[in-house]
Design a protein around this motif. Sequence first.
Motif, short mmCIF file in Angstrom:
data_model
loop_
_atom_site.label_atom_id
_atom_site.label_comp_id
_atom_site.label_asym_id
_atom_site.label_seq_id
_atom_site.Cartn_x
_atom_site.Cartn_y
_atom_site.Cartn_z
N PHE A 50 0.82 -1.21 0.00
CA PHE A 50 0.00 0.00 0.00
C PHE A 50 0.86 1.26 0.00
O PHE A 50 0.51 2.25 -0.64
N TYR A 57 -1.27 6.98 1.08
CA TYR A 57 -1.33 7.61 2.39
C TYR A 57 -2.53 8.53 2.52
O TYR A 57 -2.75 9.10 3.58
N GLU A 59 -6.53 9.69 2.88
CA GLU A 59 -7.61 9.11 3.68
C GLU A 59 -8.63 8.36 2.84
O GLU A 59 -9.13 7.32 3.26
N THR A 62 -7.52 4.82 1.91
CA THR A 62 -7.42 4.05 3.14
C THR A 62 -8.80 3.67 3.65
O THR A 62 -9.03 2.53 4.09
N ILE A 137 -6.72 9.99 9.26
CA ILE A 137 -5.36 9.46 9.24
C ILE A 137 -4.42 10.39 9.99
O ILE A 137 -3.49 9.96 10.68
N PHE A 213 -1.90 -4.18 4.98
CA PHE A 213 -2.67 -2.97 5.27
C PHE A 213 -2.41 -2.51 6.71
O PHE A 213 -2.21 -1.32 6.97
N HIS A 216 0.96 -1.03 6.93
CA HIS A 216 0.93 0.30 6.32
C HIS A 216 0.34 1.33 7.29
O HIS A 216 0.90 2.42 7.46
N LEU A 217 -0.77 0.98 7.94
CA LEU A 217 -1.38 1.89 8.91
C LEU A 217 -0.42 2.15 10.07
O LEU A 217 -0.31 3.29 10.55
#
Length: 384
Positions: A50, A57, A59, A62, A137, A213, A216-217
């Motif tokens: 991602f 990155y 929102e 995501t 985010i 994911f 990534h978060l």
Amino acid sequence: MNSAAPKFQEEYSATERHPSGERMNLEALEKMLAKIKSLPHFVETEPTLFSLGGRGYFENPTTDILAFFLDPAAHHKLGDLALSALLDCLRHDLHEPVLDNTSLCTPPEREVSTATGSRIDLFLESDDWIMVLENKIYHHQNNPFESYRRFANERAGTSNKQPLLVVLSPDGSAPVGWHGIGYPQLIELLSSKLSQAFISQPLNKWHILLREFLLHLESLMNTPKVADKTEAFVLDNLNKIQQALELKNSVVKSLQQDCRKYLTQQFDGKEVGTQLNHWHGYPALRFGFGNWQTDSDVVLFLDARAGNQFAVNYYACQLTTPALRQAAIKLLSNEGCTEYWDESRGTVIGFKAPLSAVDRDSLFRAVRDKLALMDVFEAYRSTL
């Protein structure tokens, strides 16, 4: 090697003239490098599928991915794994049995419009509750939350469904009357549930993608920061660091020019082309004969990455037939070559010969030897 060529140690043994006219003292430079080595260094976050995307990155993308995994009926076949983790986070604030319901009436809705034209990030509805979820985010929250509240109450209507107002953010902060969930909290709970799924369910691609994911978060929530000590040192020594970089560039350029002169002399004035590239941030000096009809070349790679060493890489290009490929491998994979590999769908073969000595004479001789070997191959090619 021609004795007229200056020795590396002699040429840069004391000082180097900076373009501005200042003199760079190498003893001071060595002290500065030792200081840099002792400083805390920036550690890069491992990339994920991602984070590699140009919009990963933001929102909206995501939230799109989050909506997919929050839908128990979606194609990921993970059931209510993500939704139950989200509701578990809410149970820290609410102790209602209504949150036991992890079945949705409809798939999660994205960008739902309110009566005032505002757009809600994510709307979920079960038989017992409705949820308005704002995904932040980053920390800044300036949404029309009152408009969202009215929308939730209207949708709940006379159905006796409980409205849940939720903000998902890095630190779990939320306006008055809203329930805040911190991303670290959700990531921890969801990671735990995913670990159990790895054990209890057959592995599929969605396990891997959800794990990517979550990583990534996690990287978004924990952006690596340069240590204050390192930052202060760099800012205080920008001039010296720039001088060091220019010194490095001048040395590499001089090395390239002198190597070209050396090769021209060694091959009786034969035209030698050269080009400077950088691989992984380190100089790659390319050399080849002007009469070659291909892109083949020999590269002196000054690879100073940890665990690596200087090497001569050489490339046989435009290998258009199996016979030509076999001839290249047979001729070029000896004489100190430790490995070779395919590039450009097999039309190029790269060869690597690591160098144990890094003095100027050894570097130049290594390039000379591989250039002579490659010239034999190019001459052979022309007879086919």
